[in-house]
Write an enzyme that holds these catalytic residues in place. Structure first.
Site, short mmCIF file in Angstrom:
data_model
loop_
_atom_site.label_atom_id
_atom_site.label_comp_id
_atom_site.label_asym_id
_atom_site.label_seq_id
_atom_site.Cartn_x
_atom_site.Cartn_y
_atom_site.Cartn_z
CG ASN A 18 21.11 0.01 -36.72
OD1 ASN A 18 21.14 -1.10 -38.08
ND2 ASN A 18 22.25 0.54 -36.64
NE ARG A 101 23.19 0.23 -41.08
CZ ARG A 101 23.86 -0.60 -40.67
NH1 ARG A 101 23.46 -2.07 -39.18
NH2 ARG A 101 25.35 -1.14 -40.77
CG HIS A 190 29.43 -0.41 -41.09
ND1 HIS A 190 30.68 -1.08 -41.27
CD2 HIS A 190 29.01 -1.10 -40.58
CE1 HIS A 190 30.32 -2.27 -40.64
NE2 HIS A 190 29.31 -2.50 -40.35
NE ARG A 251 29.33 -9.58 -42.41
CZ ARG A 251 28.85 -8.44 -41.59
NH1 ARG A 251 29.51 -7.62 -42.30
NH2 ARG A 251 27.93 -8.01 -40.56
CD GLU A 394 25.94 2.66 -37.50
OE1 GLU A 394 25.65 1.92 -36.46
OE2 GLU A 394 25.97 1.40 -38.76
C1 LIG Z 1 27.03 -3.75 -43.01
C2 LIG Z 1 27.42 -3.91 -41.82
O1 LIG Z 1 28.26 -5.32 -42.31
O2 LIG Z 1 26.35 -4.36 -41.24
P1 LIG Z 1 26.54 -4.44 -39.48
O3 LIG Z 1 27.89 -4.40 -39.22
O4 LIG Z 1 25.15 -4.10 -38.99
O5 LIG Z 1 26.53 -5.99 -39.67
MG LIG Z 2 26.27 -1.82 -36.23
#
Ligand SMILES: CC(=O)OP(=O)(O)O
Ligand SMILES: [Mg+2]
Ligand SMILES: Nc1ncnc2c1ncn2[C@@H]1O[C@H](COP(=O)(O)OP(=O)(O)O)[C@@H](O)[C@H]1O
Length: 412
Positions: A18, A101, A190, A251, A394
């Site tokens: 992953n 993944r 996710h 983010r 996951e």
């Molecule tokens: C798609 C995504 O945001 O994955 P991660 O939470 O692992 O950064």
């Molecule tokens: Mg994660």
């Protein structure tokens, strides 16, 4: 490399990789009896302080290696060395396949897929819409292919579970021709976690997944919510890319898209600078300088106002999505918290549910305070809607999907 690779007869082990933007989580499982043979994590790839924590489960105990790992290739080679040191190396004839993944699979992949040149080309084509993730996934696949060219490598896509969303949930209200020409729509991410957690919640309620409606809150560094009706995803908060939706570690989640034009026209920022701002310098880190919920809680306990505001913004967004998905589902049987924050941060769970009593939602303070790696209910018995904590897995889900694909191949 076009793969004709097939599972070696009698081989029952699957290695799962992953690969995240700056980390790799991995597990080696024996699918014959479901035993985990080793689990591990490489963090802070690309920094001087990279760290690998490897846990061979047969012997117990963890080994930690702190060394600069410049990129994902170096990290995966270090992982291969650790596995080899326990006699679990990638050269083992017992290895049946390697499962990866892959974050963005677009619309092409709604199921796990054996990786061929064509599949790789599609994962590469999608790099612009998963710039933090797909490049890491590609390096993971290439490095694993180089180490074991004879083995099937399987991609399990974050987007796959969301391909069942109805058209009206997946479409943005923009010009249809432009959207279609550029394949702009909500894909969602996710998905492996949302699928796993929604199934486990049904089990916890003693029901079949087809009977239950669940709101899943995957709160890790990246965070997303989904509405799952009878085992099928009907809406999710991430969109064309993993930037939309909830407030995340770094983010922004939802913002007015005109913020982008404004920053370009008025603040003179370039598109790339705005991309970095919204993906890496926003969310919790943008609001208070920290993206780790543990540190934010410590700061709040010490009276820090900026950390408090970051927490409040995070919770407010989370509540809005719970309300929205309640309305989308009409009837909700359970709300499930998962991933690093969802599994560990009791104050986040409590704050997100407080005030939603009219919706039949409540959290029992004692149950919420329990620390455990097991799926569990944290709502009081009288509550109409169950609130659950379900540790996501996951890697297990990817291992199972990988193994069943190489054991019972389907035409692709
Ligand atoms: C798609 C995504 O945001 O994955 P991660 O939470 O692992 O950064
Ligand atoms: Mg994660
Ligand atoms: N004990 C804890 N209490 C509060 N938050 C935690 C705890 N442990 C982990 N976290 C949060 O979980 C985040 C990592 O979640 P994880 O699901 O592993 O993310 P990812 O897979 O995106 O790297 C950390 O950044 C931190 O905010």
């Amino acid at each position: 490399m076009t793969t004709n690779a097939t599972r070696p007869t009698d081989a029952t082990r699957v290695l799962v990789l992953n690969s995240g933007s700056s980390s790799v989580k991995y597990q080696l499982l024996d699918m014959h009896d479901g035993a985990r043979l080793a689990v591990g994590l490489v963090e802070r790839i690309g920094e001087e302080t990279s760290r690998l924590v490897h846990t061979p489960l047969r012997d117990g105990g963890s080994r930690e290696r702190t060394a600069p790992m410049a990129d994902h290739e170096a990290a995966l080679k270090a992982v291969a060395d650790e596995l080899a040191a326990d006699g679990l190396g990638l050269d083992s004839p017992e290895l049946a396949a390697i499962g990866h993944r892959v974050v963005h699979g677009g619309l092409k992949f709604s199921a796990p897929t054996v990786i061929t040149d064509e599949v790789m080309a599609e994962i590469e084509r999608l790099v612009p819409v998963a710039p933090l993730h797909n490049p890491a996934n590609i390096t993971g696949i290439r490095t694993a292919q180089a180490l074991r060219p004879d083995l099937p490598q399987v991609a399990v896509f974050d987007t796959a579970f969301h391909t069942t969303m109805p058209e009206y949930a997946a479409r943005y209200a923009i010009d249809v021709e432009t959207a279609d020409a550029h394949r702009i729509r909500r894909y969602g991410f996710h998905g492996t976690s949302h699928a796993y957690v929604s199934r486990r919640v049904a089990g916890l309620l003693g029901k079949d997944p087809a009977e239950v409606n669940v709101i899943v809150l995957h709160l890790g560094n990246g965070a997303s919510a989904s509405a799952v009706a009878g085992g099928r995803c009907v809406d999710t908060s991430m969109g064309l890319t993993p930037l939309e939706g909830l407030v995340m570690g770094t983010r922004s989640g939802d913002i007015d898209p005109a913020v982008v034009f404004h920053l370009e026209r008025v603040a003179g920022m370039s598109t790339d600078e705005i991309d970095v701002l919204l993906n890496k310098k926003s969310g919790l880190v943008g609001l208070c300088g920290d993206n780790d919920m543990r540190e934010i809680q410590r700061r709040i306990d010490g009276g820090d106002e900026r950390a408090r505001l970051a927490f409040d913004v995070y919770i407010h967004r989370l509540k809005k999505y719970i309300g929205a998905y309640y309305a989308v589902l009409g009837r909700v049987d359970a709300v499930a918290f998962t991933a690093g924050v969802g599994e560990n941060a009791a104050p986040v769970r409590e704050a997100a549910i407080t005030g939603l009593e009219e919706l039949g939602l409540a959290v029992d303070a004692d149950l919420n305070a329990v620390r455990s790696g097991e799926p569990r209910l944290i709502s009081p018995e009288y509550a109409r809607v169950a609130v659950a904590v379900v540790p996501t897995d996951e890697e297990l889900e990817i291992a199972q999907q990988t193994y069943s694909l190489v054991t019972f191949p389907v035409d692709q």
